[in-house]
Design an enzyme around this catalytic site. Sequence first.
Site, PDB file in Angstrom:
ATOM      1  N   ASP A 189       0.931  -1.613   0.300  1.00  0.00           N
ATOM      2  CA  ASP A 189       0.191   0.414   0.201  1.00  0.00           C
ATOM      3  C   ASP A 189       0.668   0.891   0.456  1.00  0.00           C
ATOM      4  O   ASP A 189       2.188   1.313   1.405  1.00  0.00           O
ATOM      5  CB  ASP A 189      -1.015  -0.251   1.564  1.00  0.00           C
ATOM      6  CG  ASP A 189      -1.861   0.968   1.678  1.00  0.00           C
ATOM      7  OD1 ASP A 189      -2.565   1.582   0.247  1.00  0.00           O
ATOM      8  OD2 ASP A 189      -1.772   1.861   1.842  1.00  0.00           O
ATOM      9  N   GLU A 273      -1.580  -1.173  -5.663  1.00  0.00           N
ATOM     10  CA  GLU A 273      -3.155  -0.500  -6.666  1.00  0.00           C
ATOM     11  C   GLU A 273      -2.701   0.072  -7.547  1.00  0.00           C
ATOM     12  O   GLU A 273      -1.598   0.707  -7.570  1.00  0.00           O
ATOM     13  CB  GLU A 273      -3.253   0.150  -5.076  1.00  0.00           C
ATOM     14  CG  GLU A 273      -4.927   0.505  -4.858  1.00  0.00           C
ATOM     15  CD  GLU A 273      -4.991   1.533  -3.762  1.00  0.00           C
ATOM     16  OE1 GLU A 273      -6.091   1.913  -3.552  1.00  0.00           O
ATOM     17  OE2 GLU A 273      -4.459   2.252  -3.150  1.00  0.00           O
ATOM     18  N   CYS A 326     -12.875  -4.596   5.800  1.00  0.00           N
ATOM     19  CA  CYS A 326     -11.965  -5.880   7.651  1.00  0.00           C
ATOM     20  C   CYS A 326     -11.501  -6.676   7.202  1.00  0.00           C
ATOM     21  O   CYS A 326     -12.309  -7.127   6.219  1.00  0.00           O
ATOM     22  CB  CYS A 326     -13.149  -5.772   8.604  1.00  0.00           C
ATOM     23  SG  CYS A 326     -12.377  -6.972   9.852  1.00  0.00           S
ATOM     24  N   CYS A 329     -13.017  -9.696   8.959  1.00  0.00           N
ATOM     25  CA  CYS A 329     -14.358 -10.128   8.701  1.00  0.00           C
ATOM     26  C   CYS A 329     -15.319  -9.761   7.410  1.00  0.00           C
ATOM     27  O   CYS A 329     -16.078 -10.505   7.070  1.00  0.00           O
ATOM     28  CB  CYS A 329     -15.821  -9.897   9.978  1.00  0.00           C
ATOM     29  SG  CYS A 329     -15.756  -8.080   9.914  1.00  0.00           S
ATOM     30  N   CYS A 345     -13.538  -2.438  14.043  1.00  0.00           N
ATOM     31  CA  CYS A 345     -14.172  -2.916  12.995  1.00  0.00           C
ATOM     32  C   CYS A 345     -15.330  -3.604  13.897  1.00  0.00           C
ATOM     33  O   CYS A 345     -15.655  -3.547  15.156  1.00  0.00           O
ATOM     34  CB  CYS A 345     -14.070  -3.940  12.525  1.00  0.00           C
ATOM     35  SG  CYS A 345     -15.033  -5.274  11.480  1.00  0.00           S
ATOM     36  N   CYS A 347     -16.686  -6.250  14.416  1.00  0.00           N
ATOM     37  CA  CYS A 347     -16.192  -7.850  14.770  1.00  0.00           C
ATOM     38  C   CYS A 347     -15.281  -7.381  16.003  1.00  0.00           C
ATOM     39  O   CYS A 347     -15.058  -8.556  16.906  1.00  0.00           O
ATOM     40  CB  CYS A 347     -15.563  -8.673  13.621  1.00  0.00           C
ATOM     41  SG  CYS A 347     -13.558  -8.052  13.235  1.00  0.00           S
ATOM     42  N   ASP A 354      -3.336   1.799   7.022  1.00  0.00           N
ATOM     43  CA  ASP A 354      -2.571   1.170   6.173  1.00  0.00           C
ATOM     44  C   ASP A 354      -1.933  -0.296   5.815  1.00  0.00           C
ATOM     45  O   ASP A 354      -1.906  -0.989   4.691  1.00  0.00           O
ATOM     46  CB  ASP A 354      -1.415   1.999   5.779  1.00  0.00           C
ATOM     47  CG  ASP A 354      -1.777   3.352   5.688  1.00  0.00           C
ATOM     48  OD1 ASP A 354      -2.580   3.623   5.268  1.00  0.00           O
ATOM     49  OD2 ASP A 354      -0.811   4.615   6.207  1.00  0.00           O
TER      50      ASP A 354
END
Length: 397
Positions: A189, A273, A326, A329, A345, A347, A354
Amino acid sequence: MTTSDVKRAFKYRFYPTDAQAAELSRTFGCVRKVYNLALAARTEAWARQERVNYNQSSAMLTAWKQTEELAYLNEVSSVPLQQALRHLQVAFANFFGKRAKYPRFKSRKKSRKSAEYTASAFRFRDGELRLAKMSESLRIVWSRPLPDGASPSTVTVSQDAAGRWFVSLLCDDPSIKHLPTTDAAIGIDAGLDHLLTFSTGEKIANPRHERRDRVALAKAQRRLTKKAKDSANRAKARRKVAKIHARIADRRRDTLHKITTRLVRDNQTLVIEDLTVRNMVKNRKLARAISDAAWSQFRSMLEYKAAWYGREVIAIDRWFPSSKLCSSCGALADEMPLSVRTWTCECGTTHDRDVNAAKNLLAAGQAVTACGAGVRPQRSSPGGQSAMKQETSRREP
């Protein structure tokens, strides 16, 4: 391990004598003149709905040399002039293939000063290089050895804006071999707070090369603006500015080479990316920092080194929500402003923004490898596919 048939350019700095510098400067000017004349002729022919190919432009060059106005073209080697016509032919081929814009005229002040010599226009023997029309060999600083038994096919001489002279020798490099296959894969990233963040949790600090010389650069630019136009002092001030820019670019390139080489050696699959840097730099607040990060240069290095060593680069579509998803999950957050660096999150998992994005990129890349989803050959292709496998091509460093 298999051997890649790779042509590699080895670039060295050299220090010409006064006579050699004068001869090369004259050659640069003639190359620029021929390129512009041929481009003007082809543009006029295009307006008449006609096409001029390389053979026709080569015949034009012969006729130009016979005129009194352009007789000075005979004073330099003919090979760089012919190569300029070949480069123009490639530029038009890229234009008609919709891979580039219409060719532009070369400027005496702004365009790159270079001349390309093929094997008939230079002699390379026992570590000495002598160009056509020159009585002495170039004084080259051999900062690294050429491959054993290397025989350059082309030699390109150039001078940058800082006044430094370089020679680039293109030759086969048998030392480049495909590395042993490994199961290692990594998601990468790109960012500004940290230059790169990996799915392993490792972060590469952003060196901010431009910021280190920003004060010196601003001072040199202020002095440049106060010099009289077209004066010798203005030329000196312009070279000082160019030297600072060159120092920044050299440090940036060195950093990226070290990072990309390590990544390619250690990993079989590298997932990045598909960033549209051209559009991102339109943000005036971030343009300077994005340009200094050199994400496009990082990607280019990663691609050609992966092709050299038998690795795979996968580029995930720019619309993939890597930061909001996430990695534990699979839940998707509604919003994720850039100011949010960590988030939790539903969860219960707390994510570093990052690192989480890098993990999601890796997962998407593994899906591409397993299923072949979203394969797309060019980074500039439109559309909203979820992922693409980057087809790397062998290219020069």
